[in-house]
Each structure stands twice: as structure tokens, then as C-alpha cells.
Design an enzyme around this catalytic site. Structure first.
Site, PDB file in Angstrom:
ATOM      1  N   PRO A 131     -34.665 -56.895 -61.227  1.00 20.36           N
ATOM      2  CA  PRO A 131     -35.044 -57.233 -62.773  1.00 20.36           C
ATOM      3  C   PRO A 131     -34.054 -56.812 -63.904  1.00 20.36           C
ATOM      4  O   PRO A 131     -33.332 -55.612 -63.383  1.00 20.36           O
ATOM      5  CB  PRO A 131     -36.323 -56.166 -62.918  1.00 20.36           C
ATOM      6  CG  PRO A 131     -36.823 -55.459 -61.870  1.00 20.36           C
ATOM      7  CD  PRO A 131     -35.800 -55.675 -60.867  1.00 20.36           C
ATOM      8  N   GLU A 132     -33.480 -57.735 -64.618  1.00 17.95           N
ATOM      9  CA  GLU A 132     -32.707 -57.776 -65.503  1.00 17.95           C
ATOM     10  C   GLU A 132     -33.265 -57.550 -66.992  1.00 17.95           C
ATOM     11  O   GLU A 132     -34.476 -57.494 -67.007  1.00 17.95           O
ATOM     12  CB  GLU A 132     -31.671 -58.960 -65.284  1.00 17.95           C
ATOM     13  CG  GLU A 132     -30.869 -59.165 -63.881  1.00 17.95           C
ATOM     14  CD  GLU A 132     -29.578 -58.583 -64.134  1.00 17.95           C
ATOM     15  OE1 GLU A 132     -29.486 -58.033 -65.220  1.00 17.95           O
ATOM     16  OE2 GLU A 132     -28.866 -58.943 -63.070  1.00 17.95           O
TER      17      GLU A 132
END
Ligand SMILES: [Zn+2]
Length: 271
Positions: free
Chosen positions: A2-3
Site C-alpha cells: 500500500p502506497e
């Protein structure tokens, strides 16, 4: 992994269920993720009202009326499951609101984290204290980058991944922003021209904003049983496109290893 945009999407999704809600039940189903859960997590959160949600870099913030904010990081594989039909072995933290909504923090690889931080001291929390400005909003400016990068001989790409320069900017978005701004990833940071930095800042804001918008479109499915939050696919210009034609000039996108990660770029468009 997840960014920042996925974390932002996650927080917005969680807000639908949690903002203003009272937590009726908080259950820990193991003692730790990357590090132990706070010993007083269940005690502090049970009966607390959520007064707001937010994000700092790749951390999600769930603020409560107990003067404490729950700070979560999704690590490599974390996600929140909304109204899961049944709990699985990787659902480690369960929140249930008084209106009956159930949210499960699922993290198979357990690289994520959960902390409790006094809300009025969030900025001084060690993981936040030295962080640079957020890449979205008013915090990041060309002037900030000029000052922060002046005289630095390290490659611009590595500098942009440094959380002290810009908070929460990950590999995908650094590659994409450098492409849009036409800056070679290996260029020494202190030698990137002012004009190039003037292009870079709006490029960073645009790639992040577009990814958040793309993530927002997945929120449609958010209320489905077992709906997963925070992952979506997006078409990139260079990221993970080795050998494919540059979207601007048509020459092949190249990949090389830089600082232990892959960098994708167009050797012709980025100088
Ligand atoms: Zn090109």
C-alpha cells in the site's frame, strides 16, 4: 504494497463507518504485528468515540475522544476488511461500532503496525517528528525542494524517497513524477534546475491526486461483504513497463536497480 494513495483511500473508506461512531467492542486476536500492539489498546479504544480520521505519510490516523489517536501502518500486505462475513486467520484487530459495523485489520505478513499516540503530541511522535511535508496539499513547494536538495550529490530519485524530504512518496509515484517532469532519476539532486523543480512539484501532486481519484472509484464496492479497501490498478507511464513504448516519445522504457529498488524511466525524455 500500500502506497500513500491507497492509505488515503483506506482512511476515506473507514471514515464512512467510523467517523463519529462509538466503539462498542475492540478485540485483539494476537499480541503483535511488526511490533506488539499497545498494552492498553483495548482499554483505551473500548467505549471511545472516533472524532476524526486522517493520514500522515503512509500512516492512517483514527482520532478518539480519549485524547489518543490510533496510528496504523499497513506494512506490506495490510488492509481493512469491512463487514467480513467471517473472520480469517489474518484478521488481527477487530473494531465493532455501537451501530453494529465490524472492521477487521487483516495483515497476512504482519509488517504493519498499530500505535496509540497522544493526539496533541502527534507531530512530536518519533516517526513523524523528522518527516518532510506531505506531497499533497500546500506543504510541498518548489522552494522547499530547492532548500532541501541544495548541494546534495545523491540522485534525485533517492532524495525523493527520503521521508525527511517528502513524506510518504513511494517508488511508483517518484518514478512517475520524474517522468512527467522530464528529470533523469540519476541526476544529482543539487543539480536539478529550478525550472525542473518547478515542473516536479505539480507533477508529484498530480500523480498522487490521480491515484487517489482512481482509488476513490473503487469505493463503490466498499460496502460489499468482504469488500477490500485500498488496492486498485492504474495505468502508469513508466512504472513496471520495461521495454514498452514511452507514452510520450515511443522509445523503450528502461529499468535499472537504484538504491535496492527498481527505477523505470524513459532515457530519451528524462534528462
Ligand atoms: Zn520518452
Amino acid at each position: 504494497m500500500p502506497e500513500l494513495p491507497e492509505v488515503e483511500t483506506t482512511v476515506r473508506g473507514l471514515a464512512r463507518y467510523l467517523d463519529g461512531a462509538r466503539l462498542a467492542r475492540v478485540e485483539l486476536r494476537r499480541a503483535d504485528l511488526r511490533r506488539p500492539f499497545p498494552v492498553d489498546l483495548v482499554q483505551v479504544l473500548t467505549g471511545a468515540t472516533v472524532t476524526g480520521l486522517g493520514r500522515r505519510a503512509k500512516y492512517g490516523l483514527i482520532q478518539t475522544d480519549r485524547g489518543q489517536t490510533m496510528v496504523f501502518h499497513l506494512g506490506m500486505s495490510g488492509r481493512w476488511r469491512i463487514e467480513p462475513e467471517e473472520l480469517g486467520p489474518h484478521d488481527h484487530l477487530i473494531l465493532e461500532t455501537t451501530s453494529g459495523h465490524v472492521l477487521a485489520l487483516c495483515d497476512p505478513r504482519r509488517f504493519g503496525s498499530v500505535d496509540l499516540v497522544p493526539t496533541d503530541a502527534l507531530d512530536q511522535w518519533p516517526r513523524f517528528a523528522a518527516m518532510g511535508p506531505e506531497p499533497v496539499g500546500d506543504g510541498l513547494t518548489a522552494r522547499h525542494l530547492k532548500t532541501a536538495l541544495a548541494g546534495r550529490s545523491a540522485a534525485i530519485k533517492l532524495m525523493l524517497l527520503d521521508q525527511r524530504i517528502v513524506a510518504g512518496l513511494g517508488n511508483i509515484y517518484v518514478c512517475e513524477a520524474l517522468f512527467r517532469a522530464g528529470i533523469a532519476p540519476l541526476k544529482p539532486a543539487g543539480r536539478v534546475s529550478g525550472a525542473a523543480l518547478d515542473r516536479l512539484v505539480p507533477a508529484i501532486k498530480a500523480v498522487i491526486a490521480e491515484a487517489i481519484a482512481a482509488g476513490g472509484s473503487t469505493l463503490r464496492d466498499f460496502a460489499q461483504p468482504d469488500g477490500q479497501l485500498g488496492y486498485f490498478s492504474k495505468q502508469f507511464d513508466v512504472y513496471d513497463r520495461t521495454g514498452q513504448p514511452c507514452t510520450r516519445c515511443g522509445s523503450a522504457v528502461a529499468r535499472f536497480a537504484q538504491g535496492g529498488r527498481s527505477t523505470w524511466h524513459c532515457p530519451r525524455c528524462q534528462k
